[in-house]
Design a protein around this motif. Structure first.
Motif, PDB file in Angstrom:
ATOM      1  N   VAL A 178       0.857  -1.182   0.000  1.00 20.90           N
ATOM      2  CA  VAL A 178       0.000   0.000   0.000  1.00 20.90           C
ATOM      3  C   VAL A 178       0.895   1.233   0.000  1.00 20.90           C
ATOM      4  O   VAL A 178       1.795   1.358   0.836  1.00 20.90           O
ATOM      5  CB  VAL A 178      -0.931   0.025   1.232  1.00 20.90           C
ATOM      6  CG1 VAL A 178      -1.787   1.289   1.223  1.00 20.90           C
ATOM      7  CG2 VAL A 178      -1.811  -1.226   1.264  1.00 20.90           C
ATOM      8  N   LEU A 202      -2.066  -1.099  -3.823  1.00 14.56           N
ATOM      9  CA  LEU A 202      -3.121  -0.110  -3.629  1.00 14.56           C
ATOM     10  C   LEU A 202      -2.443   1.220  -3.345  1.00 14.56           C
ATOM     11  O   LEU A 202      -1.645   1.321  -2.403  1.00 14.56           O
ATOM     12  CB  LEU A 202      -4.027  -0.492  -2.454  1.00 14.56           C
ATOM     13  CG  LEU A 202      -5.064   0.560  -2.033  1.00 14.56           C
ATOM     14  CD1 LEU A 202      -6.070   0.816  -3.150  1.00 14.56           C
ATOM     15  CD2 LEU A 202      -5.781   0.128  -0.754  1.00 14.56           C
ATOM     16  N   SER A 234      -4.191  -4.422  -8.800  1.00 11.79           N
ATOM     17  CA  SER A 234      -3.738  -3.117  -8.307  1.00 11.79           C
ATOM     18  C   SER A 234      -4.729  -2.029  -8.692  1.00 11.79           C
ATOM     19  O   SER A 234      -5.430  -2.128  -9.700  1.00 11.79           O
ATOM     20  CB  SER A 234      -2.363  -2.779  -8.881  1.00 11.79           C
ATOM     21  OG  SER A 234      -1.407  -3.753  -8.516  1.00 11.79           O
ATOM     22  N   ARG A 235      -4.761  -0.966  -7.876  1.00 11.78           N
ATOM     23  CA  ARG A 235      -5.604   0.180  -8.219  1.00 11.78           C
ATOM     24  C   ARG A 235      -5.125   1.425  -7.493  1.00 11.78           C
ATOM     25  O   ARG A 235      -4.402   1.341  -6.489  1.00 11.78           O
ATOM     26  CB  ARG A 235      -7.071  -0.079  -7.899  1.00 11.78           C
ATOM     27  CG  ARG A 235      -7.383  -0.290  -6.422  1.00 11.78           C
ATOM     28  CD  ARG A 235      -8.865  -0.420  -6.224  1.00 11.78           C
ATOM     29  NE  ARG A 235      -9.220  -0.697  -4.839  1.00 11.78           N
ATOM     30  CZ  ARG A 235     -10.324  -0.248  -4.261  1.00 11.78           C
ATOM     31  NH1 ARG A 235     -11.181   0.491  -4.958  1.00 11.78           N
ATOM     32  NH2 ARG A 235     -10.592  -0.555  -3.003  1.00 11.78           N
ATOM     33  N   SER A 236      -5.558   2.563  -8.024  1.00 11.74           N
ATOM     34  CA  SER A 236      -5.179   3.852  -7.457  1.00 11.74           C
ATOM     35  C   SER A 236      -6.445   4.614  -7.075  1.00 11.74           C
ATOM     36  O   SER A 236      -7.403   4.674  -7.862  1.00 11.74           O
ATOM     37  CB  SER A 236      -4.367   4.654  -8.472  1.00 11.74           C
ATOM     38  OG  SER A 236      -4.073   5.942  -7.985  1.00 11.74           O
ATOM     39  N   ALA A 259     -10.643   0.862   2.732  1.00 10.17           N
ATOM     40  CA  ALA A 259     -10.103   0.302   1.494  1.00 10.17           C
ATOM     41  C   ALA A 259      -8.786  -0.423   1.743  1.00 10.17           C
ATOM     42  O   ALA A 259      -8.531  -1.494   1.166  1.00 10.17           O
ATOM     43  CB  ALA A 259      -9.912   1.417   0.466  1.00 10.17           C
ATOM     44  N   VAL A 260      -7.947   0.139   2.610  1.00 17.31           N
ATOM     45  CA  VAL A 260      -6.670  -0.503   2.931  1.00 17.31           C
ATOM     46  C   VAL A 260      -6.904  -1.843   3.619  1.00 17.31           C
ATOM     47  O   VAL A 260      -6.300  -2.874   3.246  1.00 17.31           O
ATOM     48  CB  VAL A 260      -5.811   0.414   3.816  1.00 17.31           C
ATOM     49  CG1 VAL A 260      -4.580  -0.344   4.321  1.00 17.31           C
ATOM     50  CG2 VAL A 260      -5.383   1.657   3.043  1.00 17.31           C
ATOM     51  N   PHE A 263      -8.234  -4.414   1.251  1.00 15.63           N
ATOM     52  CA  PHE A 263      -7.177  -4.810   0.328  1.00 15.63           C
ATOM     53  C   PHE A 263      -6.225  -5.806   0.977  1.00 15.63           C
ATOM     54  O   PHE A 263      -5.848  -6.823   0.365  1.00 15.63           O
ATOM     55  CB  PHE A 263      -6.432  -3.565  -0.137  1.00 15.63           C
ATOM     56  CG  PHE A 263      -5.292  -3.820  -1.080  1.00 15.63           C
ATOM     57  CD1 PHE A 263      -5.523  -4.183  -2.393  1.00 15.63           C
ATOM     58  CD2 PHE A 263      -3.974  -3.682  -0.647  1.00 15.63           C
ATOM     59  CE1 PHE A 263      -4.464  -4.412  -3.276  1.00 15.63           C
ATOM     60  CE2 PHE A 263      -2.924  -3.900  -1.509  1.00 15.63           C
ATOM     61  CZ  PHE A 263      -3.167  -4.275  -2.831  1.00 15.63           C
TER      62      PHE A 263
END
Length: 273
Positions: A178, A202, A234-236, A259-260, A263
């Protein structure tokens, strides 16, 4: 003789005033960052996690009460340019069953700031990035000393300056990473992501983060999503600006912190039988 006497008086005066501490430790700098790491562990009784330095008696007492076969998924946290912050989020990770190990870069005797929190500018002492990579390497080499670490479930979270380390560290050691409060852009020294392509990432940054405003750090606007192509899972995320809140910290945002945690959970390996 006069010099010796004067030195002795200065030490005594410092101890008596309490305005500063005299550090007699001769540990190497890198060892100090590990020995004084902040540890946050899941609660054993009640709702409160344990928050303590690695060498504290509280950790030893906790370990004596813990069943020898208990292993926690473990997050290594690389803190930002002013030190370990947002303990509330680390405690929430522990309540969700994660152990947190945060090497303390400021345990070094010589540790200048890489950023100026007053002007919101970074990049002042670029060699600090080498410090951070070495600190992470040393922590990984010594994680096995902690009886409660699940070595099959290791995660890396890097915030701001620590986010650079999380982005650039090359080892295929972590289930997922992260990156928060960092855009993955800028000078060649820090731009991009060097993590193995199979490691899910992430990345979360706050909209209009002043540290990356054009007037402060030209060329560092944007987000890490530009570097996540070809990285499965993966995402931003870009967190909206909160005029009443912190303009840099994203982990204080409830949506970002959820979200963390989701994930991390989604990238846990099954428990070994």
């Amino acid at each position: 003789m006069k010099r010796v006497a004067l030195a002795g008086l200065l030490i005594v005066a410092t101890l008596l005033t309490g305005c500063a501490t005299v550090d007699f430790s001769d540990d190497p700098e890198i060892v100090r960052t590990w020995n004084q790491a902040l540890i946050v562990l899941p609660p054993l009784d009640g709702p409160s996690p344990l928050v303590a330095r690695r060498q504290s008696r509280d950790i030893a007492r906790y370990e004596r009460r813990l069943s020898p076969d208990v292993r926690f998924p473990t997050v290594i946290l690389m803190h930002g340019c002013t030190g370990i912050g947002n303990i509330d989020f680390l405690e929430e990770l522990a309540r969700q069953g994660f152990a947190v190990v945060a090497p303390d870069s400021f345990a070094r005797r010589y540790r200048p700031l890489q950023c100026d929190p007053r002007t919101r500018r970074g990049g002042q002492n670029l060699f600090v990035y080498d410090f951070r990579s070495a600190e992470l390497t040393y922590a990984l080499e010594h994680l096995h000393e902690l009886q409660w670490v699940d070595l099959d479930n290791l995660f890396l979270i890097g915030a701001s300056e620590g986010g650079v380390t999380a982005a650039l560290f090359r080892a295929a050691t972590f289930n997922a990473r992260v990156i928060v409060q960092w855009t993955c852009t800028g000078a060649a020294l820090v731009a991009g992501i060097d993590a193995p392509p199979q490691t899910p990432i992430l990345a979360i940054v706050r909209e209009d983060d002043p540290y990356y405003a054009p007037g402060n750090t030209p060329g560092q606007q944007g987000h890490c999503g530009h570097y996540l192509a070809g990285r499965p899972g993966s995402r931003s995320l870009v967190v909206p600006r909160d005029p009443a809140g912190d303009e840099h910290d994203v982990l204080s945002d409830p949506g970002a912190s959820r979200a963390v945690i989701e994930f991390l959970r989604g990238n846990q390996a099954p428990a070994q039988k």
